[in-house]
Design a protein around this motif. Sequence first.
Motif, PDB file in Angstrom:
ATOM      1  N   UNK A   1      -7.930   6.550  15.024  1.00  0.00           N
ATOM      2  CA  UNK A   1      -8.550   5.166  14.019  1.00  0.00           C
ATOM      3  C   UNK A   1      -9.642   4.972  14.455  1.00  0.00           C
ATOM      4  N   UNK A   2      -9.563   4.839  16.297  1.00  0.00           N
ATOM      5  CA  UNK A   2     -11.138   4.174  16.744  1.00  0.00           C
ATOM      6  C   UNK A   2     -12.421   5.658  16.450  1.00  0.00           C
ATOM      7  N   UNK A   3     -11.484   6.646  16.044  1.00  0.00           N
ATOM      8  CA  UNK A   3     -12.525   7.729  15.794  1.00  0.00           C
ATOM      9  C   UNK A   3     -13.503   8.112  14.413  1.00  0.00           C
ATOM     10  N   UNK A   4     -12.009   7.041  13.434  1.00  0.00           N
ATOM     11  CA  UNK A   4     -12.635   7.339  11.930  1.00  0.00           C
ATOM     12  C   UNK A   4     -13.350   5.897  12.420  1.00  0.00           C
ATOM     13  N   UNK A   5     -13.624   5.598  13.261  1.00  0.00           N
ATOM     14  CA  UNK A   5     -14.187   3.414  13.153  1.00  0.00           C
ATOM     15  C   UNK A   5     -13.378   2.243  12.619  1.00  0.00           C
ATOM     16  N   UNK A   6     -12.203   2.753  13.050  1.00  0.00           N
ATOM     17  CA  UNK A   6     -11.404   1.500  12.635  1.00  0.00           C
ATOM     18  C   UNK A   6     -10.623   0.967  13.410  1.00  0.00           C
ATOM     19  N   UNK A   7     -10.291  -0.512  13.771  1.00  0.00           N
ATOM     20  CA  UNK A   7      -9.726  -1.064  14.681  1.00  0.00           C
ATOM     21  C   UNK A   7      -8.464  -1.494  14.975  1.00  0.00           C
TER      22      UNK A   7
ATOM     23  N   UNK B   1       1.006  -1.118  -0.103  1.00  0.00           N
ATOM     24  CA  UNK B   1      -0.108   0.006  -0.370  1.00  0.00           C
ATOM     25  C   UNK B   1       0.896   0.880   0.083  1.00  0.00           C
ATOM     26  N   UNK B   2       2.029   1.875   0.790  1.00  0.00           N
ATOM     27  CA  UNK B   2       2.952   2.653   0.327  1.00  0.00           C
ATOM     28  C   UNK B   2       4.242   1.854   1.482  1.00  0.00           C
ATOM     29  N   UNK B   3       5.124   3.191   1.842  1.00  0.00           N
ATOM     30  CA  UNK B   3       6.671   2.754   2.626  1.00  0.00           C
ATOM     31  C   UNK B   3       6.071   4.119   3.337  1.00  0.00           C
ATOM     32  N   UNK B   4       5.178   3.847   4.395  1.00  0.00           N
ATOM     33  CA  UNK B   4       4.350   4.667   5.390  1.00  0.00           C
ATOM     34  C   UNK B   4       3.248   4.846   5.381  1.00  0.00           C
ATOM     35  N   UNK B   5       3.085   4.321   6.593  1.00  0.00           N
ATOM     36  CA  UNK B   5       1.494   4.184   6.968  1.00  0.00           C
ATOM     37  C   UNK B   5       0.879   5.387   7.630  1.00  0.00           C
ATOM     38  N   UNK B   6      -0.359   5.792   7.060  1.00  0.00           N
ATOM     39  CA  UNK B   6      -1.128   6.961   7.437  1.00  0.00           C
ATOM     40  C   UNK B   6      -2.295   6.899   7.580  1.00  0.00           C
ATOM     41  N   UNK B   7      -3.348   7.646   8.240  1.00  0.00           N
ATOM     42  CA  UNK B   7      -4.746   7.709   8.467  1.00  0.00           C
ATOM     43  C   UNK B   7      -4.799   7.637   7.144  1.00  0.00           C
ATOM     44  N   UNK B   8      -4.567   8.133   6.072  1.00  0.00           N
ATOM     45  CA  UNK B   8      -5.234   8.474   4.403  1.00  0.00           C
ATOM     46  C   UNK B   8      -4.752   7.428   3.466  1.00  0.00           C
ATOM     47  N   UNK B   9      -4.105   6.726   4.195  1.00  0.00           N
ATOM     48  CA  UNK B   9      -3.064   4.984   3.359  1.00  0.00           C
ATOM     49  C   UNK B   9      -4.753   3.899   4.110  1.00  0.00           C
ATOM     50  N   UNK B  10      -4.588   4.007   5.480  1.00  0.00           N
ATOM     51  CA  UNK B  10      -5.830   3.200   5.882  1.00  0.00           C
ATOM     52  C   UNK B  10      -7.273   3.005   5.481  1.00  0.00           C
ATOM     53  N   UNK B  11      -7.524   4.211   5.202  1.00  0.00           N
ATOM     54  CA  UNK B  11      -8.674   4.933   4.673  1.00  0.00           C
ATOM     55  C   UNK B  11      -8.634   4.668   3.660  1.00  0.00           C
ATOM     56  N   UNK B  12      -7.507   4.493   2.652  1.00  0.00           N
ATOM     57  CA  UNK B  12      -7.675   4.487   1.141  1.00  0.00           C
ATOM     58  C   UNK B  12      -7.985   3.173   0.787  1.00  0.00           C
ATOM     59  N   UNK B  13      -7.715   1.746   2.274  1.00  0.00           N
ATOM     60  CA  UNK B  13      -7.226   0.380   1.249  1.00  0.00           C
ATOM     61  C   UNK B  13      -8.889  -0.190   2.320  1.00  0.00           C
ATOM     62  N   UNK B  14      -9.970   1.178   2.677  1.00  0.00           N
ATOM     63  CA  UNK B  14     -11.043   0.629   3.235  1.00  0.00           C
ATOM     64  C   UNK B  14     -10.391  -0.483   4.627  1.00  0.00           C
ATOM     65  N   UNK B  15      -9.574  -0.555   5.172  1.00  0.00           N
ATOM     66  CA  UNK B  15      -9.543  -0.753   6.408  1.00  0.00           C
ATOM     67  C   UNK B  15     -10.516  -1.346   7.688  1.00  0.00           C
ATOM     68  N   UNK B  16     -10.755  -2.531   7.869  1.00  0.00           N
ATOM     69  CA  UNK B  16     -11.470  -2.375   9.115  1.00  0.00           C
ATOM     70  C   UNK B  16     -10.500  -2.918  10.694  1.00  0.00           C
TER      71      UNK B  16
END
Length: 326
Positions: free
Chosen positions: A132-138, A96-111
Amino acid sequence: MRTALATAALLLVSGCGATVAKDPSASDPVTVTNCGQQVTFDRVPSKVVTNDTGITEMMFALGLKDRMAGYVVNGLKTVDVQSSPWKADFESSKHLADKISKEVVQGANADLVFAGWNYGFSESTGFTPDALKELGIGTYLLTEACRNGVGKQRGIMPALDALYTDLRNLGKIFRVEAKAEELIKGYSEQIAAAGRLMEGKPRPKVFLYDSGQDQPFTSGKNAAPQDVISKAGGDNIFGDLNDSWTTVNWEAVVQRNPDVVLIVDYADGEANTPEEKQRFLEGYAPLANSPAVRGKRFFSLPYAALVEGPRNAASIEAFAKFLAGA
């Protein structure tokens, strides 16, 4: 004992690319203890984003590639991935990327995001479990990286216990408990056999050298190198530090007079190779009279073998063979 710098070719471990049958009760909630907190999963996560090599390999070893949306690994660790027993899984999964971020995990529709403190999670970047909890991501936190209540020091249990805890928790979360127990049994047997190689022999004092010339970055008692060193038959010279990966000073290294240096191989460029690190240590005058430097007792292992993950057992075996002169 070998006297030249050696890089171990880690053995393939069981579970590579495995396809594991899922428990039929996959819709039932499960609760696990993660970093001292009870965490409930209402269903089996199906779009997991992992951060870093060892964490990703844990998912692969459990046969959970199909539950992943993708992984984040720094592009400088390309060689680390190429040497992985799960190379095929890396190649057939999404980087997905070289560095993790909120944008990366949101773009992957992560749960679910599987990472850890200093393994992706950081207040300085704003990428935290609470954010991430605020974004609904566990989130699930790597146990090696759990904070122990003293500032930002990390580590709440011995390194191998952390690995087995995470395998069992992930086994429960993803309904693959039998596979988790199979892996743990295999690793335990491999480690026990490796430990017998040094039975009855003196235990060398080992300095884990990650990086740093002004100040060395090394391992305290709560990071994976502690058990890699001790189970292989050596003693970590900084095994008294109640932290995982941490910075010390050269005076302490010199005072503890190591017999062996275990080097972390990041395989990320000429300036940071094991050979370059060895040359630096050999040229550092205060260490010139240490047994490690005088005897050229240097050994290297890949980064992914020295962080919590399924390469730990093979790294213990490789280091034990080096120490025993096998």
